[in-house]
Design a protein around this motif. Sequence first.
Motif, mmCIF file in Angstrom:
data_model
loop_
_atom_site.group_PDB
_atom_site.id
_atom_site.type_symbol
_atom_site.label_atom_id
_atom_site.label_comp_id
_atom_site.label_asym_id
_atom_site.label_seq_id
_atom_site.Cartn_x
_atom_site.Cartn_y
_atom_site.Cartn_z
ATOM 1 N N GLU A 1 0.827 -1.202 0.000
ATOM 2 C CA GLU A 1 0.000 0.000 0.000
ATOM 3 C C GLU A 1 0.864 1.255 0.000
ATOM 4 O OE1 GLU A 1 -3.825 1.879 2.373
ATOM 5 O OE2 GLU A 1 -2.917 0.021 3.069
ATOM 6 N N SER A 2 1.966 1.229 0.720
ATOM 7 C CA SER A 2 2.837 2.411 0.731
ATOM 8 C C SER A 2 3.512 2.616 -0.625
ATOM 9 C CB SER A 2 3.880 2.284 1.836
ATOM 10 O OG SER A 2 4.773 1.226 1.556
ATOM 11 N N GLU A 3 3.858 1.543 -1.327
ATOM 12 C CA GLU A 3 4.519 1.675 -2.627
ATOM 13 C C GLU A 3 3.547 2.038 -3.744
ATOM 14 O OE1 GLU A 3 7.703 1.618 -3.531
ATOM 15 O OE2 GLU A 3 8.275 1.405 -1.434
ATOM 16 N N GLU B 1 -8.430 0.274 -3.689
ATOM 17 C CA GLU B 1 -9.665 -0.333 -3.195
ATOM 18 C C GLU B 1 -9.360 -1.578 -2.355
ATOM 19 O OE1 GLU B 1 -13.206 -2.722 -5.367
ATOM 20 O OE2 GLU B 1 -12.765 -0.739 -6.189
ATOM 21 N N ARG B 2 -8.424 -2.403 -2.841
ATOM 22 C CA ARG B 2 -8.170 -3.680 -2.177
ATOM 23 C C ARG B 2 -6.794 -4.202 -2.572
ATOM 24 N NH1 ARG B 2 -9.822 -9.201 -3.930
ATOM 25 N NH2 ARG B 2 -9.826 -10.474 -2.073
ATOM 26 N N ILE B 3 -6.111 -4.860 -1.624
ATOM 27 C CA ILE B 3 -4.838 -5.530 -1.889
ATOM 28 C C ILE B 3 -4.987 -6.968 -1.422
ATOM 29 C CG2 ILE B 3 -2.396 -5.672 -1.287
ATOM 30 C CD1 ILE B 3 -2.408 -2.670 -0.914
ATOM 31 N N ARG B 4 -4.608 -7.891 -2.283
ATOM 32 C CA ARG B 4 -4.684 -9.315 -1.912
ATOM 33 C C ARG B 4 -3.350 -9.981 -2.218
ATOM 34 N NH1 ARG B 4 -6.878 -14.114 -5.037
ATOM 35 N NH2 ARG B 4 -6.729 -15.769 -3.520
ATOM 36 N N ILE B 5 -2.664 -10.408 -1.162
ATOM 37 C CA ILE B 5 -1.443 -11.196 -1.316
ATOM 38 C C ILE B 5 -1.872 -12.657 -1.303
ATOM 39 C CG2 ILE B 5 0.759 -11.827 -0.292
ATOM 40 C CD1 ILE B 5 0.971 -9.040 0.821
ATOM 41 N N VAL B 6 -1.503 -13.398 -2.327
ATOM 42 C CA VAL B 6 -1.970 -14.769 -2.494
ATOM 43 C C VAL B 6 -1.166 -15.697 -1.591
ATOM 44 C CG1 VAL B 6 -2.325 -16.635 -4.140
ATOM 45 C CG2 VAL B 6 -2.652 -14.268 -4.842
#
Length: 173
Positions: A120-122, A130-135
């Motif tokens: 999110e910072s980068e 809206e959304r970040i998903r690390i798999v």
Amino acid sequence: MTDKLPHNLLALFAPRPALRYLNPIDHAPEARITNRLGGVGQFMDAFREYKDKDLFVDSGECWLQKKDRQKLEQKAKQKHLLEEGIKEYKPANDPNVRGDAFKTLFVARLNYEATEKDLESEFGRFGPIERIRIVKNPNEKKPKKKHTGYAFVVYEREKDMKGNNIYTLPSIR
């Protein structure tokens, strides 16, 4: 020819003194008593008893045949997935698939220590996220790594995602 060498080099070619004989530490060789060795016949009863109690059932195939059979089964499974698996897949029913594909940025080769906060910072400087998903791998009981090394970043607007120039980003490692 060696008689023309100086005495310090001739000393290198001199024979060494003979080794001193020492008696054996344990017993003299003629006084040693070893166990009497017999044939396999004395163990045949034990072999029969082991065979009767053994739970191994011979399947009739050697390891090469087993390997070939497993390869054929794997190929059949892959063929089935390619033909029937695509028909069964419905991305609308997948709970992990959310968001618009045109607003989604795929991020690969992540450091295994990277978190959603780092992403999110980068990527947040290019627009609201809206959304970040690390798999993560759901099948692993004890994961060696925190995640699989890639993530999806979903922006609120499509132009923010397109304005994201990956060549100007520092490496997240």
